[in-house]
Design a protein around this motif. Structure first.
Motif, PDB file in Angstrom:
ATOM      1  N   GLU A  14      39.063  52.417  44.703  1.00  0.00           N
ATOM      2  CA  GLU A  14      39.916  51.547  45.236  1.00  0.00           C
ATOM      3  C   GLU A  14      41.054  51.284  44.416  1.00  0.00           C
ATOM      4  O   GLU A  14      40.902  51.343  43.141  1.00  0.00           O
ATOM      5  CB  GLU A  14      38.929  50.295  45.258  1.00  0.00           C
ATOM      6  CG  GLU A  14      37.800  50.278  46.120  1.00  0.00           C
ATOM      7  CD  GLU A  14      37.100  49.037  46.394  1.00  0.00           C
ATOM      8  OE1 GLU A  14      37.711  47.937  46.164  1.00  0.00           O
ATOM      9  OE2 GLU A  14      36.014  48.806  46.623  1.00  0.00           O
ATOM     10  N   PRO A  15      42.173  51.113  45.102  1.00  0.00           N
ATOM     11  CA  PRO A  15      43.287  50.917  44.318  1.00  0.00           C
ATOM     12  C   PRO A  15      43.525  49.630  43.613  1.00  0.00           C
ATOM     13  O   PRO A  15      42.904  48.553  43.775  1.00  0.00           O
ATOM     14  CB  PRO A  15      44.375  50.975  45.285  1.00  0.00           C
ATOM     15  CG  PRO A  15      43.762  50.403  46.722  1.00  0.00           C
ATOM     16  CD  PRO A  15      42.416  51.090  46.647  1.00  0.00           C
ATOM     17  N   VAL A  16      43.894  49.733  42.358  1.00  0.00           N
ATOM     18  CA  VAL A  16      44.050  48.426  41.391  1.00  0.00           C
ATOM     19  C   VAL A  16      44.865  47.437  41.997  1.00  0.00           C
ATOM     20  O   VAL A  16      46.293  48.092  42.297  1.00  0.00           O
ATOM     21  CB  VAL A  16      44.224  48.887  39.905  1.00  0.00           C
ATOM     22  CG1 VAL A  16      44.370  47.645  39.242  1.00  0.00           C
ATOM     23  CG2 VAL A  16      43.047  49.769  39.644  1.00  0.00           C
ATOM     24  N   LYS A  17      44.627  46.324  42.263  1.00  0.00           N
ATOM     25  CA  LYS A  17      45.446  45.235  42.889  1.00  0.00           C
ATOM     26  C   LYS A  17      46.189  44.575  41.435  1.00  0.00           C
ATOM     27  O   LYS A  17      45.520  44.104  40.484  1.00  0.00           O
ATOM     28  CB  LYS A  17      44.919  44.351  43.534  1.00  0.00           C
ATOM     29  CG  LYS A  17      44.404  44.926  44.888  1.00  0.00           C
ATOM     30  CD  LYS A  17      43.813  43.989  45.726  1.00  0.00           C
ATOM     31  CE  LYS A  17      43.275  44.577  46.889  1.00  0.00           C
ATOM     32  NZ  LYS A  17      42.404  43.707  47.684  1.00  0.00           N
ATOM     33  N   MET A  18      47.435  44.633  41.446  1.00  0.00           N
ATOM     34  CA  MET A  18      48.356  43.989  40.140  1.00  0.00           C
ATOM     35  C   MET A  18      48.332  42.528  40.611  1.00  0.00           C
ATOM     36  O   MET A  18      48.974  42.273  41.800  1.00  0.00           O
ATOM     37  CB  MET A  18      49.534  44.654  39.918  1.00  0.00           C
ATOM     38  CG  MET A  18      49.431  45.896  39.408  1.00  0.00           C
ATOM     39  SD  MET A  18      48.704  46.163  37.956  1.00  0.00           S
ATOM     40  CE  MET A  18      49.999  45.323  36.794  1.00  0.00           C
ATOM     41  N   PRO A  19      48.360  41.619  39.767  1.00  0.00           N
ATOM     42  CA  PRO A  19      48.454  40.095  39.964  1.00  0.00           C
ATOM     43  C   PRO A  19      49.847  39.971  40.218  1.00  0.00           C
ATOM     44  O   PRO A  19      50.870  40.452  39.498  1.00  0.00           O
ATOM     45  CB  PRO A  19      47.939  39.395  38.922  1.00  0.00           C
ATOM     46  CG  PRO A  19      47.880  40.522  37.742  1.00  0.00           C
ATOM     47  CD  PRO A  19      47.843  41.820  38.567  1.00  0.00           C
ATOM     48  N   GLN A  20      50.214  39.114  41.197  1.00  0.00           N
ATOM     49  CA  GLN A  20      51.679  38.697  41.345  1.00  0.00           C
ATOM     50  C   GLN A  20      52.101  37.819  40.581  1.00  0.00           C
ATOM     51  O   GLN A  20      51.314  36.722  40.373  1.00  0.00           O
ATOM     52  CB  GLN A  20      51.796  38.284  42.941  1.00  0.00           C
ATOM     53  CG  GLN A  20      51.570  39.563  43.926  1.00  0.00           C
ATOM     54  CD  GLN A  20      52.645  40.397  43.891  1.00  0.00           C
ATOM     55  OE1 GLN A  20      53.672  40.293  43.624  1.00  0.00           O
ATOM     56  NE2 GLN A  20      52.269  41.760  44.215  1.00  0.00           N
ATOM     57  N   MET A  21      53.401  37.628  40.139  1.00  0.00           N
ATOM     58  CA  MET A  21      53.918  36.713  39.418  1.00  0.00           C
ATOM     59  C   MET A  21      54.593  35.595  40.154  1.00  0.00           C
ATOM     60  O   MET A  21      55.514  35.816  40.927  1.00  0.00           O
ATOM     61  CB  MET A  21      55.073  37.261  38.273  1.00  0.00           C
ATOM     62  CG  MET A  21      54.454  38.110  37.217  1.00  0.00           C
ATOM     63  SD  MET A  21      55.553  38.578  35.986  1.00  0.00           S
ATOM     64  CE  MET A  21      56.170  37.129  35.523  1.00  0.00           C
ATOM     65  N   GLU A  22      53.872  34.355  40.201  1.00  0.00           N
ATOM     66  CA  GLU A  22      54.136  33.507  41.144  1.00  0.00           C
ATOM     67  C   GLU A  22      55.516  32.491  40.285  1.00  0.00           C
ATOM     68  O   GLU A  22      56.045  32.057  41.167  1.00  0.00           O
ATOM     69  CB  GLU A  22      53.220  32.548  41.446  1.00  0.00           C
ATOM     70  CG  GLU A  22      52.100  33.175  42.373  1.00  0.00           C
ATOM     71  CD  GLU A  22      50.985  32.501  42.721  1.00  0.00           C
ATOM     72  OE1 GLU A  22      51.062  31.213  42.349  1.00  0.00           O
ATOM     73  OE2 GLU A  22      49.911  32.921  43.014  1.00  0.00           O
TER      74      GLU A  22
END
Length: 176
Positions: free
Chosen positions: A137-145
């Motif tokens: 599965e592709p690795v999801k990067m956390p978004q910088m809020e």
């Protein structure tokens, strides 16, 4: 007398240049070249006072030719030594190869039975379960809020311009 003084000075310069300047040329060849040049110059200076100019010029050419012939003979001798050494090495190498082959005859090739390959085909035949190949599965990067605070500070700042530079010169000198 002054001519001899100049000859000694020039010979010292020529010998020092030949000795220190041409390090890649062997010493014998360097000394042949420098010695031939100095011998030709010496004969030219000595003959200049008693003979006409063309006789001293002919003597210079003759001594230079003699030095060139000596130089060529030295080169030929060195080349013959190199060729003789190469021939001796080739003869020794052939002799070593012939003695090694006579002492250790080459073994006859025997067919190799490949048991590992036979076992691998048997294992393949016994496996009946199909394998599933799954893609990771592709690795999801956390978004910088949140934006960094420093970036927020710079957004409202005035751009840097020429107004902030104060001139240094006559005005500062008058105040002192």
């Amino acid at each position: 007398m002054i001519q001899l003084l100049f000859l000694i000075i020039i010979s010292a310069v020529v010998l020092s240049i030949a000795f220190f300047g041409f390090r890649d040329v062997p010493l014998t060849r360097r000394m042949i070249l420098a010695g031939g040049a100095l011998a030709a110059a010496t004969i030219g200076v000595l003959m200049q006072s008693s003979f006409s100019w063309y006789m001293s010029l002919l003597a210079i050419v003759a001594v230079s030719l003699l030095a060139a012939l000596i130089y060529i003979k030295v080169l030929e001798k060195e080349q013959k030594e190199i060729e003789r050494d190469e021939e001796e090495r080739k003869a020794r190498r052939k002799e070593m190869i012939s003695t090694a082959s006579s002492l250790h005859p080459a073994p006859e090739p025997t067919p190799i039975k490949n048991e590992v390959a036979d076992q691998a085909t048997n294992v393949r035949e016994t496996i009946q379960v199909t394998e599933k190949i799954s893609m990771p599965e592709p690795v999801k990067m956390p978004q910088m809020e949140k934006e960094p605070e420093r970036v927020k500070e710079l957004v409202g700042a005035k751009p840097f311009g020429m107004q902030s530079i104060k001139s240094v010169g006559k005005e500062d000198q008058g105040e002192q």
